[in-house]
Design a protein around this motif. Structure first.
Motif, short mmCIF file in Angstrom:
data_model
loop_
_atom_site.label_atom_id
_atom_site.label_comp_id
_atom_site.label_asym_id
_atom_site.label_seq_id
_atom_site.Cartn_x
_atom_site.Cartn_y
_atom_site.Cartn_z
N HIS A 117 -0.24 -0.02 -8.72
CA HIS A 117 1.13 -0.14 -8.20
C HIS A 117 2.04 0.87 -8.91
O HIS A 117 2.08 0.91 -10.14
CB HIS A 117 1.63 -1.57 -8.42
CG HIS A 117 2.82 -1.90 -7.60
ND1 HIS A 117 3.62 -2.97 -7.88
CD2 HIS A 117 3.34 -1.30 -6.50
CE1 HIS A 117 4.61 -3.01 -6.97
NE2 HIS A 117 4.46 -2.01 -6.14
N ILE A 118 2.74 1.66 -8.11
CA ILE A 118 3.69 2.63 -8.66
C ILE A 118 5.06 1.98 -8.64
O ILE A 118 5.61 1.73 -7.57
CB ILE A 118 3.69 3.94 -7.83
CG1 ILE A 118 2.27 4.53 -7.77
CG2 ILE A 118 4.69 4.94 -8.38
CD1 ILE A 118 1.64 4.85 -9.10
N ILE B 33 0.81 -1.23 0.00
CA ILE B 33 0.00 0.00 0.00
C ILE B 33 0.85 1.28 0.00
O ILE B 33 0.41 2.29 -0.53
CB ILE B 33 -1.03 0.03 1.15
CG1 ILE B 33 -0.37 -0.18 2.49
CG2 ILE B 33 -2.15 -0.97 0.90
CD1 ILE B 33 -1.34 -0.03 3.66
N THR B 34 2.07 1.21 0.52
CA THR B 34 2.88 2.42 0.51
C THR B 34 3.41 2.73 -0.90
O THR B 34 3.85 3.84 -1.17
CB THR B 34 4.09 2.30 1.46
OG1 THR B 34 4.85 1.15 1.08
CG2 THR B 34 3.66 2.16 2.91
N GLU B 35 3.36 1.74 -1.79
CA GLU B 35 3.82 1.95 -3.18
C GLU B 35 2.65 1.96 -4.15
O GLU B 35 2.83 1.71 -5.34
CB GLU B 35 4.78 0.82 -3.58
CG GLU B 35 6.07 0.77 -2.79
CD GLU B 35 6.91 -0.43 -3.17
OE1 GLU B 35 6.53 -1.18 -4.08
OE2 GLU B 35 7.97 -0.61 -2.55
N SER B 36 1.45 2.22 -3.66
CA SER B 36 0.28 2.15 -4.53
C SER B 36 -0.57 3.40 -4.41
O SER B 36 -0.57 4.07 -3.36
CB SER B 36 -0.57 0.94 -4.17
OG SER B 36 0.17 -0.25 -4.35
N VAL B 37 -1.27 3.70 -5.48
CA VAL B 37 -2.33 4.71 -5.43
C VAL B 37 -3.63 3.95 -5.26
O VAL B 37 -3.93 3.03 -6.03
CB VAL B 37 -2.36 5.54 -6.73
CG1 VAL B 37 -3.58 6.44 -6.77
CG2 VAL B 37 -1.08 6.36 -6.86
#
Lengths: 65, 199
Positions: A60-61, A28-32
């Protein structure tokens, strides 16, 4: 309860957005994260409780540019 | 004569009066800037802290003789070779949550063209609340799979380009043939948003 996740109907136990996504392996910390067409910004927003018929998407970023 | 001689009067006026922000002048940012200037965008704000490196030549809009120079200086030189009248605000800086909003406050649209996932996410979180359209890219490494790279509208004002999967950290190289697809899609999104066209 019934939700739509990544475009597909799914059944989920009552939880927060963060718990729901982490249970599905989303970083979740790497996702919008989008809930009902609105992007959730900030950690507080991810502790929103999911409701029946919510529409959840996670993007996913990943690195590269 | 504008760089893009195919524009009708309304399009020319819109593109010449807009300002597009670009966060990063690497594979995505340098190529998006090149395409925006060719399309007829006259005002750009571009922020980057890096220098041109030999490993950049495979995909970035720089030339071998520019290795070692600040990217913002080399890119300004190259963009002015396309359109000498382009109005460039080139900022030698690292973007942070504290400065990103101010840096792009005059821009109608911002293109995220950073490298690490952390930096991309930081910029998205920092700029989204402004309500200004933000075009971001993720998932563009490696070869092939052109059709996996797509445009998604997320929330009210985020446009995401890429396949969301192919990651440079996973051992895939950033290669021009695929990075430039994403850069062109970002530039195309910016131009179509400015002109009120479908993405």
């Amino acid at each position: 309860m019934k939700l739509t996740y990544q475009g597909k109907e799914t059944e989920a136990a009552p939880s927060t957005v963060a718990e729901f996504l982490q249970a599905r392996g989303v970083a979740i910390t790497e996702s919008v994260v989008e809930l009902n067409g609105e992007i959730l910004t900030g950690d507080d927003a991810l502790s929103t409780a999911l409701a029946e018929n919510d529409v959840v998407n996670a993007f996913h970023i990943v690195a590269g540019g | 004569m504008p760089a893009n001689t195919y524009l009708i009067e309304r399009e020319r006026r819109v593109l010449e009066s807009a300002r597009v922000g670009i966060a990063g002048a690497g594979g995505l940012g340098s190529n998006a800037a090149m395409l925006l200037v060719r399309a007829g965008v006259k005002n750009l704000t571009i922020a980057d802290f890096d220098r041109v490196n030999e490993s950049n030549i495979n995909r970035q809009f720089f030339f071998r003789r520019q290795i070692g120079r600040k990217k913002i200086d080399a890119l300004a030189e190259n963009l002015r070779m396309i359109e000498p009248d382009v109005n460039l605000e080139m900022l030698d800086m690292r973007l942070t949550p504290a400065n990103a909003v101010k840096v792009f406050s005059r821009c109608n649209i911002v293109i995220e063209a950073l490298d690490s996932a952390e930096a991309k996410k930081m910029l998205i979180d920092a700029l989204l609340p402004s309500g200004r359209p933000l075009v971001s890219a993720a998932g563009l490494a490696g070869w092939g799979r052109s059709n996996d790279i797509r445009v998604r509208r997320v929330g009210r004002n985020l446009i995401l380009v890429g396949d969301q999967t192919r990651d440079v950290r996973g051992g895939l190289a950033p290669v021009g043939v695929r990075v430039c697809i994403a850069a062109a899609m970002e530039a195309n999104c910016a131009v179509s948003l400015l002109l009120g066209e479908e993405l």
